[in-house]
Enzyme design. Structure first.
Site, PDB file in Angstrom:
ATOM      1  N   LYS A 117     -77.182   0.893  33.754  1.00  0.00           N
ATOM      2  CA  LYS A 117     -76.381   0.811  34.972  1.00  0.00           C
ATOM      3  C   LYS A 117     -75.272  -0.221  34.822  1.00  0.00           C
ATOM      4  CE  LYS A 117     -76.992  -1.730  38.532  1.00  0.00           C
ATOM      5  NZ  LYS A 117     -77.497  -2.474  39.703  1.00  0.00           N
ATOM      6  N   ASP A 135     -77.194   3.219  41.172  1.00  0.00           N
ATOM      7  CA  ASP A 135     -77.974   2.120  41.724  1.00  0.00           C
ATOM      8  C   ASP A 135     -78.874   2.683  42.822  1.00  0.00           C
ATOM      9  OD1 ASP A 135     -76.304   2.593  43.868  1.00  0.00           O
ATOM     10  OD2 ASP A 135     -75.662   0.507  44.095  1.00  0.00           O
TER      11      ASP A 135
END
Length: 208
Positions: A117, A135
């Site tokens: 991420k 997320d």
């Protein structure tokens, strides 16, 4: 879900969506994103002003005392591990990459405290390389809107979004989906009554 309708709706709701972390270069972005895990962007911005003033580059941060860094960032979650990671990754930037943040995915993901991420956020926002970071907000609304399954892991959600959303939209839609999840389709008490995507929503507890 009609993707064109989805993108048009997000453009109407959040036409100027962008990263809410404060940074002025790839190094600051990388550090800020590592610090943002399991805490808010606002909380990170409060500590990075002092952190970047004291340690403006990888060389300075690589030579920092752990206790000094911890003292600056102690108001955010997991500050002890995060302090160790940002010092360690700064050392690697100095030792392996001449103090520059690499833009290759494999090199970024090899840094302490940096996962997929974080890498996606950095390569897309700092280097303009198409990537769509997933997320908690992006994952939640992807499931609620039927773009992914509740049983999908983060990587599976990312792959599904990448297949469904044209690559040129990835950077902006990442921020728009975060805004949609953060300010509209909240984890608790989502604003269903005013949601323009309510007819596409698969959320079992949605309220019309």
């Amino acid at each position: 879900m009609n993707i064109t309708h989805f993108l048009d709706t997000l453009n109407q709701m959040f036409p100027d969506a962008k990263a809410e972390l404060n940074y002025s270069n790839p190094f600051e972005l990388l550090i800020a994103v590592v610090l943002s895990a399991q805490t808010t962007d606002k909380a990170v911005n409060k500590v990075t002003e002092q952190l970047f003033a004291n340690y403006p580059n990888p060389i300075a941060l690589s030579e920092a005392q752990l206790s000094d860094v911890e003292n600056i960032i102690k108001t955010i979650g997991l500050y002890h591990n995060k302090a160790k990671n940002i010092i360690a990754l700064s050392k690697e930037l100095v030792d392996k990459y001449q103090g520059e943040v690499p833009h290759e995915r494999e090199q970024l993901e090899s840094l302490p405290g940096v996962g997929r991420k974080t890498t996606n956020v950095v390569i897309s926002n700092a280097f303009g390389i198409p990537a769509l970071a997933v997320d908690t907000h992006v994952a939640r609304i992807s499931v609620r809107l039927g773009l992914a399954k509740a049983t999908d892991n983060v990587l599976e959600i990312e792959k599904k979004l990448n297949r469904k959303i044209p690559k040129e939209h990835w950077l902006k839609v990442h921020h728009q989906m975060i805004f949609f999840g953060r300010y509209h389709c909240l984890a608790k008490n989502p604003k269903c009554q005013s949601c323009p995507l309510i007819d596409d929503c698969k959320y079992k507890d949605k309220q019309k």
